[in-house]
Write an enzyme that holds these catalytic residues in place. Structure first.
Site, PDB file in Angstrom:
ATOM      1  CB  SER A 188      -8.105 -47.773  20.246  1.00  0.00           C
ATOM      2  OG  SER A 188      -9.061 -48.035  21.244  1.00  0.00           O
ATOM      3  CE1 TYR A 201     -11.279 -50.615  16.415  1.00  0.00           C
ATOM      4  CE2 TYR A 201     -10.999 -50.787  18.793  1.00  0.00           C
ATOM      5  CZ  TYR A 201     -11.114 -50.011  17.656  1.00  0.00           C
ATOM      6  OH  TYR A 201     -11.071 -48.639  17.749  1.00  0.00           O
TER       7      TYR A 201
HETATM    8  P1  NAD Z   1     -16.347 -43.610  12.355  1.00  0.00           P
HETATM    9  O1  NAD Z   1     -17.270 -44.714  12.096  1.00  0.00           O
HETATM   10  O2  NAD Z   1     -16.883 -42.236  12.282  1.00  0.00           O
HETATM   11  O3  NAD Z   1     -15.076 -43.680  11.401  1.00  0.00           O
HETATM   12  C1  NAD Z   1     -14.545 -44.885  10.932  1.00  0.00           C
HETATM   13  C2  NAD Z   1     -14.497 -44.799   9.413  1.00  0.00           C
HETATM   14  O4  NAD Z   1     -13.791 -45.919   8.901  1.00  0.00           O
HETATM   15  C3  NAD Z   1     -15.834 -44.812   8.725  1.00  0.00           C
HETATM   16  O5  NAD Z   1     -16.395 -43.519   8.603  1.00  0.00           O
HETATM   17  C4  NAD Z   1     -15.495 -45.405   7.364  1.00  0.00           C
HETATM   18  O6  NAD Z   1     -15.423 -44.390   6.394  1.00  0.00           O
HETATM   19  C5  NAD Z   1     -14.118 -45.989   7.543  1.00  0.00           C
HETATM   20  N1  NAD Z   1     -14.047 -47.371   7.061  1.00  0.00           N
HETATM   21  C6  NAD Z   1     -14.351 -48.495   7.719  1.00  0.00           C
HETATM   22  N2  NAD Z   1     -14.161 -49.556   6.908  1.00  0.00           N
HETATM   23  C7  NAD Z   1     -13.724 -49.065   5.716  1.00  0.00           C
HETATM   24  C8  NAD Z   1     -13.353 -49.671   4.486  1.00  0.00           C
HETATM   25  N3  NAD Z   1     -13.369 -51.004   4.319  1.00  0.00           N
HETATM   26  N4  NAD Z   1     -12.966 -48.863   3.463  1.00  0.00           N
HETATM   27  C9  NAD Z   1     -12.933 -47.505   3.619  1.00  0.00           C
HETATM   28  N5  NAD Z   1     -13.269 -46.891   4.780  1.00  0.00           N
HETATM   29  C10 NAD Z   1     -13.649 -47.672   5.806  1.00  0.00           C
HETATM   30  O7  NAD Z   1     -15.741 -43.886  13.804  1.00  0.00           O
HETATM   31  P2  NAD Z   1     -14.538 -43.207  14.623  1.00  0.00           P
HETATM   32  O8  NAD Z   1     -14.765 -43.634  16.015  1.00  0.00           O
HETATM   33  O9  NAD Z   1     -14.374 -41.788  14.314  1.00  0.00           O
HETATM   34  O10 NAD Z   1     -13.283 -44.005  14.104  1.00  0.00           O
HETATM   35  C11 NAD Z   1     -12.092 -43.373  13.692  1.00  0.00           C
HETATM   36  C12 NAD Z   1     -10.901 -44.038  14.348  1.00  0.00           C
HETATM   37  O11 NAD Z   1     -10.966 -43.838  15.753  1.00  0.00           O
HETATM   38  C13 NAD Z   1     -10.815 -45.540  14.141  1.00  0.00           C
HETATM   39  O12 NAD Z   1      -9.468 -45.878  13.859  1.00  0.00           O
HETATM   40  C14 NAD Z   1     -11.199 -46.107  15.483  1.00  0.00           C
HETATM   41  O13 NAD Z   1     -10.612 -47.361  15.719  1.00  0.00           O
HETATM   42  C15 NAD Z   1     -10.630 -45.040  16.388  1.00  0.00           C
HETATM   43  N6  NAD Z   1     -11.142 -45.044  17.741  1.00  0.00           N
HETATM   44  C16 NAD Z   1     -12.439 -44.756  17.990  1.00  0.00           C
HETATM   45  C17 NAD Z   1     -12.895 -44.778  19.297  1.00  0.00           C
HETATM   46  C18 NAD Z   1     -14.319 -44.467  19.638  1.00  0.00           C
HETATM   47  O14 NAD Z   1     -14.728 -44.681  20.779  1.00  0.00           O
HETATM   48  N7  NAD Z   1     -15.114 -43.963  18.725  1.00  0.00           N
HETATM   49  C19 NAD Z   1     -12.016 -45.087  20.352  1.00  0.00           C
HETATM   50  C20 NAD Z   1     -10.695 -45.385  20.063  1.00  0.00           C
HETATM   51  C21 NAD Z   1     -10.265 -45.362  18.752  1.00  0.00           C
END
Ligand code: NAD
Ligand code: MG
Length: 296
Positions: A188, A201
């Site tokens: 991230s 985080y």
């Molecule tokens: P999202 O909520 O769509 O995806 C995150 C997923 O993590 C969830 O769908 C869930 O299935 C899974 N998860 C969480 N806890 C879990 C557990 N205990 N067991 C199994 N699965 C679990 O959100 P996203 O933003 O697409 O996140 C995906 C990645 O992107 C993450 O690593 C997040 O840190 C990273 N990210 C997101 C952003 C943003 O702004 N959305 C920015 C930087 C990084």
């Protein structure tokens, strides 16, 4: 919306103000307003991952779903993990993978559990008939303003989800990955610019980068590549389900030079590239998509 990446108009993507919205964790993409664009109607493949076998964590929604759709349309079979509470989102993804003519292996379960992580890899390998691509993408992000209010339980859950699971799943996968395989870990922008409300985080997201770089060196001799992706703000259920306070969700992405959050589909080509043989000389690298602010 444009029908393919080449004619995609950045101005067509939504920007603030977004409707005020909150969901119970872990949130559903289907309940977001506007619904995120994971490439459902726009991503077009060109055989860049033909016959490959991928496991994606958090593949039900957001960035993981965009990768799952793109991988399938590029010719890969896809196993993906999610929480049982996300079954509705997961069923949509499974249908999209099958509509692309590929095998979908939905594998619900909680990756905070070591035994489950080991089983997840075994089930993915059995369902796919092997494993070439591992995307460690699931995460927990829970906004807390003050260090004093971060409970030990929360700290533990964040580290279990974001770090331990990556370690457990990667360790189990290593027995199956062969020459040409690719590991992609989702970090991230917060690893570079930690926000004041995401201390636990952001610390995990920085650790993911260091782990990935070291791993890349360790496995290079086996022909396996490991890279990380550092997204900026992306419009996914992570944010309105506790990742940000509701007032920040309303203005999500406004602080970037592009003035809007990214949509998950805008990261799909990055995951496809890093997974494909086209990235054969790219390893130990962090690939940013941050809307112009922060990141690698
Ligand atoms: P999202 O909520 O769509 O995806 C995150 C997923 O993590 C969830 O769908 C869930 O299935 C899974 N998860 C969480 N806890 C879990 C557990 N205990 N067991 C199994 N699965 C679990 O959100 P996203 O933003 O697409 O996140 C995906 C990645 O992107 C993450 O690593 C997040 O840190 C990273 N990210 C997101 C952003 C943003 O702004 N959305 C920015 C930087 C990084
Ligand atoms: Mg989800």
């Amino acid at each position: 919306m444009a029908s393919d990446g080449t004619s995609r108009q950045a101005a067509a993507y939504p920007r603030r103000p977004f409707p005020r919205q909150e969901q119970p964790w872990p949130g559903l993409a289907s309940r977001m307003d506007p619904r995120p664009d994971h490439g459902e109607t726009s991503y077009r493949g060109s055989g860049r991952l033909t016959g490959r076998k991928a496991l994606i964590t958090g593949g039900d929604s957001g960035i993981g779903r965009a990768a799952a759709i793109a991988f399938a349309r590029e010719g890969a079979d896809v196993a993906f993990n999610y929480l049982p509470a996300e079954e509705a989102d997961a069923q949509e993804v499974a249908a999209l993978i099958r509509a692309a003519g590929r095998t979908a292996v939905p594998l619900p379960g909680d990756i905070r559990d070591e035994a489950f992580c080991t089983r997840l890899v075994a089930d993915a390998v059995r369902g796919l008939g092997g494993l070439d691509i591992l995307v460690n993408n699931a995460a927990r992000q829970h906004s807390v303003d003050s260090l004093a209010d971060i409970t030990t339980e929360q700290f533990d859950e964040t580290l279990k989800t974001n770090l331990y699971a990556m370690f457990w799943i990667t360790r189990a996968a290593m027995a199956h990955l062969k020459d040409g395989a690719a590991i992609i870990n989702t970090s991230s922008v917060t690893a570079y610019e930690p926000p004041e409300n995401l201390l636990d985080y952001a610390a995990t997201k920085a650790a993911i980068i260091t782990f990935t770089k070291g791993l890349a060196r360790q496995v290079a001799g086996r022909g396996i590549r490991a890279n990380a992706v550092a997204p900026g703000p992306f419009w996914t259920p992570l944010q309105p389900s506790g990742g940000q306070p509701p007032e920040k969700v309303e203005h999500f992405g406004a602080e970037t030079p592009l003035g809007r959050p990214g949509q998950p589909v805008e990261l799909a080509p990055v995951y496809v590239f890093l997974a494909s043989g086209e990235a054969s000389y790219v390893t130990g690298h962090v690939y940013g998509a941050v809307g112009g602010r922060g990141g690698p």
